[in-house]
Structure formats: C-alpha cells, structure tokens
Write a protein that holds these residues in place. Structure first.
Motif, PDB file in Angstrom:
ATOM      1  N   ILE A  96      30.704  -7.139  47.136  1.00  0.00           N
ATOM      2  CA  ILE A  96      31.127  -5.731  47.007  1.00  0.00           C
ATOM      3  C   ILE A  96      30.713  -5.126  45.673  1.00  0.00           C
ATOM      4  CG2 ILE A  96      33.132  -6.103  48.520  1.00  0.00           C
ATOM      5  CD1 ILE A  96      34.838  -5.762  45.859  1.00  0.00           C
ATOM      6  N   SER A  97      29.983  -5.864  44.847  1.00  0.00           N
ATOM      7  CA  SER A  97      29.721  -5.392  43.488  1.00  0.00           C
ATOM      8  C   SER A  97      28.974  -4.066  43.460  1.00  0.00           C
ATOM      9  CB  SER A  97      28.964  -6.451  42.677  1.00  0.00           C
ATOM     10  OG  SER A  97      27.742  -6.791  43.293  1.00  0.00           O
ATOM     11  N   THR A  98      27.914  -3.931  44.254  1.00  0.00           N
ATOM     12  CA  THR A  98      27.138  -2.687  44.217  1.00  0.00           C
ATOM     13  C   THR A  98      27.925  -1.496  44.750  1.00  0.00           C
ATOM     14  OG1 THR A  98      25.036  -3.886  44.322  1.00  0.00           O
ATOM     15  CG2 THR A  98      25.008  -1.567  44.943  1.00  0.00           C
ATOM     16  N   PRO A  99      28.531  -1.577  45.956  1.00  0.00           N
ATOM     17  CA  PRO A  99      29.322  -0.414  46.406  1.00  0.00           C
ATOM     18  C   PRO A  99      30.493  -0.108  45.488  1.00  0.00           C
ATOM     19  CG  PRO A  99      29.583  -2.277  47.929  1.00  0.00           C
ATOM     20  CD  PRO A  99      28.460  -2.613  47.018  1.00  0.00           C
ATOM     21  N   LEU A 100      31.087  -1.136  44.877  1.00  0.00           N
ATOM     22  CA  LEU A 100      32.199  -0.883  43.965  1.00  0.00           C
ATOM     23  C   LEU A 100      31.731  -0.145  42.716  1.00  0.00           C
ATOM     24  CD1 LEU A 100      35.117  -1.113  43.143  1.00  0.00           C
ATOM     25  CD2 LEU A 100      34.697  -3.463  42.387  1.00  0.00           C
ATOM     26  N   LEU A 101      30.579  -0.527  42.186  1.00  0.00           N
ATOM     27  CA  LEU A 101      30.040   0.176  41.018  1.00  0.00           C
ATOM     28  C   LEU A 101      29.831   1.655  41.327  1.00  0.00           C
ATOM     29  CD1 LEU A 101      27.458  -2.418  39.637  1.00  0.00           C
ATOM     30  CD2 LEU A 101      29.568  -1.678  38.524  1.00  0.00           C
ATOM     31  N   PHE A 102      29.265   1.958  42.491  1.00  0.00           N
ATOM     32  CA  PHE A 102      29.024   3.360  42.841  1.00  0.00           C
ATOM     33  C   PHE A 102      30.342   4.102  43.072  1.00  0.00           C
ATOM     34  CE2 PHE A 102      24.697   1.867  43.534  1.00  0.00           C
ATOM     35  CZ  PHE A 102      23.972   2.920  43.005  1.00  0.00           C
ATOM     36  N   HIS A 103      31.347   3.420  43.577  1.00  0.00           N
ATOM     37  CA  HIS A 103      32.675   4.036  43.706  1.00  0.00           C
ATOM     38  C   HIS A 103      33.235   4.373  42.319  1.00  0.00           C
ATOM     39  CE1 HIS A 103      36.754   4.872  44.899  1.00  0.00           C
ATOM     40  NE2 HIS A 103      37.229   3.801  44.280  1.00  0.00           N
ATOM     41  N   LEU A 104      33.040   3.457  41.375  1.00  0.00           N
ATOM     42  CA  LEU A 104      33.536   3.688  40.014  1.00  0.00           C
ATOM     43  C   LEU A 104      32.785   4.818  39.325  1.00  0.00           C
ATOM     44  CD1 LEU A 104      34.046  -0.008  38.867  1.00  0.00           C
ATOM     45  CD2 LEU A 104      35.805   1.627  39.571  1.00  0.00           C
ATOM     46  N   PHE A 105      31.499   4.974  39.640  1.00  0.00           N
ATOM     47  CA  PHE A 105      30.720   6.060  39.039  1.00  0.00           C
ATOM     48  C   PHE A 105      31.297   7.415  39.427  1.00  0.00           C
ATOM     49  CE2 PHE A 105      26.779   3.122  39.243  1.00  0.00           C
ATOM     50  CZ  PHE A 105      27.230   2.442  38.122  1.00  0.00           C
ATOM     51  N   ASP A 106      31.914   7.484  40.605  1.00  0.00           N
ATOM     52  CA  ASP A 106      32.560   8.731  41.030  1.00  0.00           C
ATOM     53  C   ASP A 106      33.803   9.025  40.182  1.00  0.00           C
ATOM     54  OD1 ASP A 106      30.694   9.230  43.023  1.00  0.00           O
ATOM     55  OD2 ASP A 106      31.837   8.179  44.571  1.00  0.00           O
ATOM     56  N   ASN A 107      34.287   7.993  39.478  1.00  0.00           N
ATOM     57  CA  ASN A 107      35.460   8.135  38.610  1.00  0.00           C
ATOM     58  C   ASN A 107      35.065   8.128  37.132  1.00  0.00           C
ATOM     59  OD1 ASN A 107      38.176   7.562  40.426  1.00  0.00           O
ATOM     60  ND2 ASN A 107      36.393   6.501  41.230  1.00  0.00           N
ATOM     61  N   ASN A 108      33.782   8.342  36.863  1.00  0.00           N
ATOM     62  CA  ASN A 108      33.252   8.226  35.493  1.00  0.00           C
ATOM     63  C   ASN A 108      34.016   9.048  34.463  1.00  0.00           C
ATOM     64  OD1 ASN A 108      31.261   6.325  35.322  1.00  0.00           O
ATOM     65  ND2 ASN A 108      29.574   7.758  35.065  1.00  0.00           N
ATOM     66  N   HIS A 109      34.511  10.196  34.879  1.00  0.00           N
ATOM     67  CA  HIS A 109      35.137  11.118  33.933  1.00  0.00           C
ATOM     68  C   HIS A 109      36.423  10.566  33.313  1.00  0.00           C
ATOM     69  CE1 HIS A 109      36.877  11.865  37.906  1.00  0.00           C
ATOM     70  NE2 HIS A 109      37.949  12.297  37.284  1.00  0.00           N
ATOM     71  N   CYS A 110      37.024   9.538  33.935  1.00  0.00           N
ATOM     72  CA  CYS A 110      38.263   8.984  33.386  1.00  0.00           C
ATOM     73  C   CYS A 110      38.059   7.563  32.849  1.00  0.00           C
ATOM     74  CB  CYS A 110      39.383   9.001  34.433  1.00  0.00           C
ATOM     75  SG  CYS A 110      39.132   7.850  35.810  1.00  0.00           S
ATOM     76  N   ILE A 111      36.805   7.132  32.718  1.00  0.00           N
ATOM     77  CA  ILE A 111      36.505   5.759  32.288  1.00  0.00           C
ATOM     78  C   ILE A 111      35.800   5.772  30.937  1.00  0.00           C
ATOM     79  CG2 ILE A 111      35.202   3.666  32.825  1.00  0.00           C
ATOM     80  CD1 ILE A 111      35.544   4.357  35.797  1.00  0.00           C
ATOM     81  N   GLU A 112      36.331   4.989  30.004  1.00  0.00           N
ATOM     82  CA  GLU A 112      35.715   4.847  28.685  1.00  0.00           C
ATOM     83  C   GLU A 112      34.585   3.824  28.724  1.00  0.00           C
ATOM     84  OE1 GLU A 112      36.897   3.216  24.224  1.00  0.00           O
ATOM     85  OE2 GLU A 112      38.459   4.013  25.537  1.00  0.00           O
ATOM     86  N   ASP A 113      34.870   2.652  29.282  1.00  0.00           N
ATOM     87  CA  ASP A 113      33.835   1.627  29.421  1.00  0.00           C
ATOM     88  C   ASP A 113      34.247   0.620  30.487  1.00  0.00           C
ATOM     89  OD1 ASP A 113      35.694  -0.070  28.186  1.00  0.00           O
ATOM     90  OD2 ASP A 113      34.693  -0.038  26.246  1.00  0.00           O
ATOM     91  N   MET A 114      33.303  -0.245  30.846  1.00  0.00           N
ATOM     92  CA  MET A 114      33.531  -1.267  31.859  1.00  0.00           C
ATOM     93  C   MET A 114      32.876  -2.563  31.402  1.00  0.00           C
ATOM     94  SD  MET A 114      32.642   1.039  35.265  1.00  0.00           S
ATOM     95  CE  MET A 114      31.541   2.243  34.484  1.00  0.00           C
TER      96      MET A 114
END
Length: 244
Positions: A96-114
């Motif tokens: 699930i790593s690739t689809p999860l990364l793209f899901h997280l990119f949709d939340n980029n505005h609230c993420i400092e780092d990963m």
C-alpha cells in the motif's frame, strides 16, 4: 534490531511540542522511544488485534491516542489541533506504500514532514534523478509535492522475521509552493503516466497527435529524447503546452 530503532528516532528528531502521528505502530517498538521523548502522539492502526496489545504496553502512559482505522482512508488533517503541522512516521507495508503516499499528498497542507521505512526499491524510485534506471512516475509526481531525501538503508537482518529485501528510511518534506507551475494538473498527471507506459519510445512518438516534433523543439526539448531523461520542469512545460 535494538540498534536500528534509536537510529530511526534520531533521524526523525522528535522534539517536545511536535505533533507526531505514527502509521502502523504494530506492537509499538518505534512508538515507545518516540513517546518517551515527546509525551504525546497519535497512532493509526488497522489491525484490531493489535489495539489491546498497544493499550496494555502503554497503560501507564496516557499520552498515546490510538485510532483504529485504514490509513488509506483516514483523514490525517482531522488530527491537527492548532497551527502545529503533523509529523508522520511509520514502517509502511509494500503493497500500500504508493497509494498511501498519494493519499498523504492530498493532506500536504497539514503535514510538516514524513519519515517512512519502505522497501529500498521504492525509496530508490522516490529519490531517482533523470537518467537513473529507477526514475519514473513515482519519483516525478513525488518531486512535485515534496523534497525527498534518502536517509539510510536497513538490512533484512534488522527484522524479526527477516524479509527477503532491503528496506530504507526516506525523509519527505512537503513544498510550501510547488517547484513548477502546472496549468492543468490532470493533464500533467496523465502525461507522466502515459510517458512511462511507453518509456522505450521517443517523446515524438509518445506525443503523436498532441504535439509534433517542431512544437516540442520550440519548448526547448529534444523530440528524440526518451521520458526517463525528462525533468519535472520538462513534464510541466509539455503538459502546459498540451493544455493550451
């Protein structure tokens, strides 16, 4: 490996006041060290059987908030309580790593780092540069959203049970402003995906019916080049020309 976990935590550098969210804590090996440093954190775990184990392990620490949920569907931004952005960590399953990364990119505005542990092959694709054999759709799309840094390799012997492949830690820092201007993101995404399904063909053949060789040359791009040699800016330039 008891030596690897502190190294991962040091690369994350959790500090008091950080809002850290761990994806897939498992039995809490990484969670324990991070929680001891910052006092409060969230974890998102899909496996219902692991929730009681986590509650027992951290029963004396009231700073752990457990969310039983599918990370692929979870609204991470809903965890943000103030102006502090989220710091995401985790050992992500390969499937699930690739689809999860793209899901997280949709939340980029609230993420400092990963900071994620992934299969080394995936991290190689993430940090690949034009001309590298691992360069492709994942690396290009990720460049649009984040700055990526290969942190270190984790060998199979560090795990119980040992996997058959190497793993690696990657650091992803979302861009405040995208590094390229894109007029139509759907067109850009479609172009990147289409190009790498035909990666052995030249750009002139890939763009047949959209742009001819002369039009490609006017963009400052060689029409006989193959997609693995195109930069993020090149793809943005071509996509913008197609969108006109």
């Amino acid at each position: 490996d008891k030596m690897v976990i502190p190294r991962i935590v040091n690369s994350i550098n959790p500090l008091p006041g950080d809002h850290i969210v761990e994806i897939g804590p498992g039995e809490g090996a990484l969670t324990e060290l991070v929680l001891n440093k910052i006092g409060n954190m969230d974890v998102v775990e899909l496996d219902r059987d692991l929730i009681p184990l986590l509650k027992i392990r951290f029963v004396v620490q009231d700073g752990l908030s457990i969310h039983q949920a599918d990370a692929l569907k979870f609204d991470f931004c809903s965890l943000q309580q103030d102006e502090n952005k989220l710091r995401l960590i985790g050992n992500l399953p390969y499937n699930i790593s690739t689809p999860l990364l793209f899901h997280l990119f949709d939340n980029n505005h609230c993420i400092e780092d990963m900071h994620f542990m992934l299969q080394k092959e995936v991290v190689d694709r993430i940090v690949a540069k034009p001309g590298d054999s691992a360069y492709g759709r994942l690396g290009i799309m990720l460049q649009y959203y984040c700055h990526a840094e290969y942190v270190f390799t984790v060998k199979p012997g560090a795990f119980r049970t040992a996997p058959k492949v190497d793993s690696a830690i990657v650091r992803l820092v979302p861009h405040d402003i995208p590094p390229v201007e894109i007029d139509n993101f759907d067109e850009f995404s479609k172009l990147v995906n289409h190009s790498f399904t035909m990666r052995r063909k030249t750009l002139r053949n890939i763009l047949k019916g959209q742009l001819d060789a002369e039009q490609i040359e006017t963009l400052g791009i060689e029409p006989t080049i193959r997609p693995e040699r195109l930069s993020l800016q090149d793809f943005a330039t071509i996509a913008n020309a197609i969108s006109q």
